[in-house]
Design a protein around this motif. Structure first.
Motif, short mmCIF file in Angstrom:
data_model
loop_
_atom_site.label_atom_id
_atom_site.label_comp_id
_atom_site.label_asym_id
_atom_site.label_seq_id
_atom_site.Cartn_x
_atom_site.Cartn_y
_atom_site.Cartn_z
N THR A 19 34.29 -1.11 28.52
CA THR A 19 33.97 -2.33 27.79
C THR A 19 33.07 -3.19 28.65
OG1 THR A 19 36.09 -2.30 26.63
CG2 THR A 19 34.92 -4.39 26.70
N ASP A 20 31.92 -3.56 28.12
CA ASP A 20 31.01 -4.46 28.82
C ASP A 20 31.23 -5.88 28.33
OD1 ASP A 20 29.46 -2.69 30.52
OD2 ASP A 20 28.65 -1.86 28.67
N ALA A 21 31.34 -6.81 29.28
CA ALA A 21 31.46 -8.24 28.96
C ALA A 21 30.35 -8.98 29.69
CB ALA A 21 32.82 -8.78 29.39
N VAL A 22 29.60 -9.79 28.96
CA VAL A 22 28.50 -10.55 29.56
C VAL A 22 28.66 -12.03 29.25
CG1 VAL A 22 26.88 -8.61 29.49
CG2 VAL A 22 26.97 -10.22 27.57
N LEU A 23 28.18 -12.84 30.17
CA LEU A 23 28.11 -14.29 29.99
C LEU A 23 26.66 -14.65 29.79
CD1 LEU A 23 29.76 -16.98 30.04
CD2 LEU A 23 29.13 -17.14 32.48
N VAL A 24 26.36 -15.36 28.70
CA VAL A 24 24.97 -15.59 28.31
C VAL A 24 24.74 -17.06 27.98
CG1 VAL A 24 23.13 -14.90 26.72
CG2 VAL A 24 24.90 -13.26 27.34
N ARG A 25 23.58 -17.55 28.40
CA ARG A 25 23.07 -18.84 27.96
C ARG A 25 21.74 -18.58 27.26
NH1 ARG A 25 22.55 -21.59 32.80
NH2 ARG A 25 20.40 -20.88 32.99
N PHE A 26 21.43 -19.34 26.22
CA PHE A 26 20.22 -19.11 25.46
C PHE A 26 19.21 -20.22 25.71
CE2 PHE A 26 23.48 -16.70 23.31
CZ PHE A 26 22.85 -15.49 23.10
N ASP A 27 18.06 -19.84 26.27
CA ASP A 27 16.91 -20.72 26.39
C ASP A 27 15.84 -20.16 25.45
OD1 ASP A 27 18.03 -22.46 28.38
OD2 ASP A 27 17.78 -20.85 29.82
N GLU A 28 14.61 -20.03 25.90
CA GLU A 28 13.61 -19.37 25.05
C GLU A 28 14.00 -17.91 24.82
OE1 GLU A 28 9.63 -19.83 26.35
OE2 GLU A 28 9.71 -22.02 26.34
N ARG A 29 14.54 -17.29 25.85
CA ARG A 29 15.09 -15.95 25.75
C ARG A 29 16.53 -16.00 26.21
NH1 ARG A 29 10.86 -11.39 28.01
NH2 ARG A 29 8.91 -12.34 27.37
N PRO A 30 17.32 -15.00 25.88
CA PRO A 30 18.69 -14.97 26.42
C PRO A 30 18.68 -14.90 27.94
CG PRO A 30 18.40 -13.33 24.68
CD PRO A 30 17.04 -13.85 25.00
N GLN A 31 19.55 -15.66 28.57
CA GLN A 31 19.67 -15.65 30.02
C GLN A 31 21.02 -15.03 30.40
OE1 GLN A 31 17.10 -16.85 32.05
NE2 GLN A 31 16.05 -16.92 30.07
N LEU A 32 20.97 -13.85 30.99
CA LEU A 32 22.19 -13.17 31.40
C LEU A 32 22.68 -13.77 32.71
CD1 LEU A 32 24.18 -10.79 30.92
CD2 LEU A 32 22.66 -9.39 32.33
N LEU A 33 23.90 -14.33 32.69
CA LEU A 33 24.44 -15.01 33.86
C LEU A 33 25.43 -14.15 34.64
CD1 LEU A 33 25.07 -18.50 32.21
CD2 LEU A 33 23.04 -17.73 33.46
N ALA A 34 26.14 -13.27 33.96
CA ALA A 34 27.13 -12.42 34.63
C ALA A 34 27.47 -11.25 33.73
CB ALA A 34 28.40 -13.22 34.95
N HIS A 35 27.91 -10.16 34.36
CA HIS A 35 28.21 -8.93 33.63
C HIS A 35 29.34 -8.20 34.36
CE1 HIS A 35 26.71 -4.61 32.41
NE2 HIS A 35 27.81 -4.96 31.76
N VAL A 36 30.42 -7.89 33.65
CA VAL A 36 31.46 -7.04 34.21
C VAL A 36 31.71 -5.88 33.25
CG1 VAL A 36 32.58 -8.98 35.40
CG2 VAL A 36 33.41 -8.26 33.14
N SER A 37 32.18 -4.77 33.80
CA SER A 37 32.46 -3.58 33.00
C SER A 37 33.88 -3.13 33.31
CB SER A 37 31.46 -2.48 33.35
OG SER A 37 31.57 -1.40 32.47
N LEU A 38 34.69 -3.00 32.26
CA LEU A 38 36.10 -2.63 32.41
C LEU A 38 36.30 -1.24 31.84
CD1 LEU A 38 38.90 -3.78 33.29
CD2 LEU A 38 39.23 -4.43 30.89
N PRO A 39 36.56 -0.23 32.67
CA PRO A 39 36.71 1.14 32.17
C PRO A 39 37.89 1.26 31.19
CG PRO A 39 36.43 1.13 34.56
CD PRO A 39 36.65 -0.29 34.15
N TYR A 40 37.74 2.19 30.26
CA TYR A 40 38.84 2.49 29.35
C TYR A 40 39.97 3.19 30.09
CZ TYR A 40 36.44 1.81 24.84
OH TYR A 40 35.84 1.28 23.74
#
Length: 373
Positions: A19-40
């Motif tokens: 499972t991928d979880a991302v933290l995003v803020r939206f400016d002119e384009r999406p801004q990826l702030l953080a990303h974690v991946s939790l295995p099944y």
């Protein structure tokens, strides 16, 4: 972190690895702030893989799986919050795709599990989910969802003469942008899914890292042609498919009707790699007047398969520049989860998603439902 609203996107995907979880803020384009991946957990993955091969289960099993996966999705979101020392109140909403266990455009229905009520209650954050059925209620395929989001990643210079964004996850899909024409998007068929399953069965590896195994031998052209006889490949867009159609049993059935001796696992792997390339190539030329776009951006796990990327470039020729979504500001592994954050934002704003030209729906629609903490 500035004061603009934050969103979390959750994506499980057709590769069934994590499972991928991302933290995003939206400016002119999406801004990826953080990303974690939790295995099944392996038992959960095994159950979901079995559903691909035989999409039938008792209601009690359906309920248990949906709850278990809901807990998995919530855990991924909470891991992201902990990683960023972020209070749930700072996040406007979570967008969750859920795990597709059955996609049936002919019946006008698509089933995703991982109940959003559990995510909302476990995280304390409003959760938006069940995005496909609104489009399907209007006669659309309900997939792919990506083309409308992909447009937000592109600047005028990124795609001035037309381009394609290609996602190669368990299933492969294309978003095709042509000057002055509506965006097209459709699933082309297998991506990494068949290759991953073969690696797990025969090589005790989760996947073919860098495509090294596939590179060790040539694909079988006759077997490739046999695979491509599946009617799905010849059908025009709009169309969509999933792992419930392309799985190990699909491969076994075609090998059973193949008139030559069964190939070695290495030859089969190399041929499946080429199947992904060839089905993408055929689909692009079919929908783009027989030509390749001048630019292509690849995302998903397939973008990390060097053999697949080299073969894709060879098929496209020197007239096409192939890069990855990294050039558009989002790492290939995070694009689909970022899309879920965007869909959550659009749902809260009650903005219709421009998918009618992609899915064949009667009109664009607001997608998804909202579950409160």
């Amino acid at each position: 972190m500035n004061d603009k609203p934050l969103y979390i996107g959750l994506m499980t995907g057709t590769s069934l690895d994590a499972t991928d979880a991302v933290l995003v803020r939206f400016d002119e384009r999406p801004q990826l702030l953080a990303h974690v991946s939790l295995p099944y957990p392996q038992p959960l993955r095994d159950k979901l893989m079995a559903l691909n091969r035989a999409p039938q289960l008792a209601l009690s099993e359906f309920a248990e799986l949906s709850r278990t996966l809901g807990e998995q999705l919530a855990a991924a979101a909470n891991a992201l919050l902990a990683n960023q020392s972020l209070h749930p109140d700072r996040v406007s909403a979570i967008g969750s795709h859920g795990q597709t266990i059955f996609h049936a455009p002919e019946a006008g229905m698509s089933l995703q599990i991982g109940h959003p009520a559990i995510i909302a209650k476990r995280t304390g954050i409003p959760t938006v989910a069940d995005f496909r059925v609104d489009d399907m209620a209007l006669g659309g395929e309900g997939a792919p969802l990506a083309p409308a989001f992909h447009q937000t990643l592109l600047s005028e210079t990124d795609c001035a003469a037309g381009c394609a964004l290609i996602n190669i996850g368990g299933i492969a899909n294309i978003s095709l942008f042509r000057p002055g024409q509506p965006v097209l998007g459709w699933d082309t068929g297998p991506g990494n899914g068949l290759m991953d399953e073969l690696c797990q069965q025969h090589f005790q590896k989760p996947y073919d890292a860098d495509g090294q195994l596939a590179a060790s031998t040539s694909p079988d052209p006759d077997l490739l042609a046999h695979f491509l006889q599946d009617p799905y490949f010849a059908g025009p867009a709009p169309k969509s498919t999933g792992r419930d159609a392309f799985h190990t049993q699909w491969v076994a059935e075609r090998l059973n009707t193949y008139s030559r001796p069964a190939p070695s696992p290495l030859t089969l792997l190399s041929t499946l790699n080429q199947l992904t390339v060839q089905s993408l190539s055929n689909a692009l030329k079919q929908e783009n007047g027989g030509a390749w776009p001048k630019k292509m951006y690849v995302m998903g796990g397939g973008s990390r398969n060097a053999t697949l990327m080299q073969r894709l470039q060879k098929a496209a020729g020197d007239g096409t520049e192939i890069g990855t979504s990294e050039q558009l500001g989002v790492p290939p592994e995070a694009v689909e989860a970022t899309m879920m954050a965007w869909l959550a934002r659009e749902r809260l704003a009650q903005r219709p998603i421009a998918l009618a030209s992609v899915t064949g729906a009667q009109r664009n629609a607001v997608l998804g439902g909202v579950w409160l903490p």
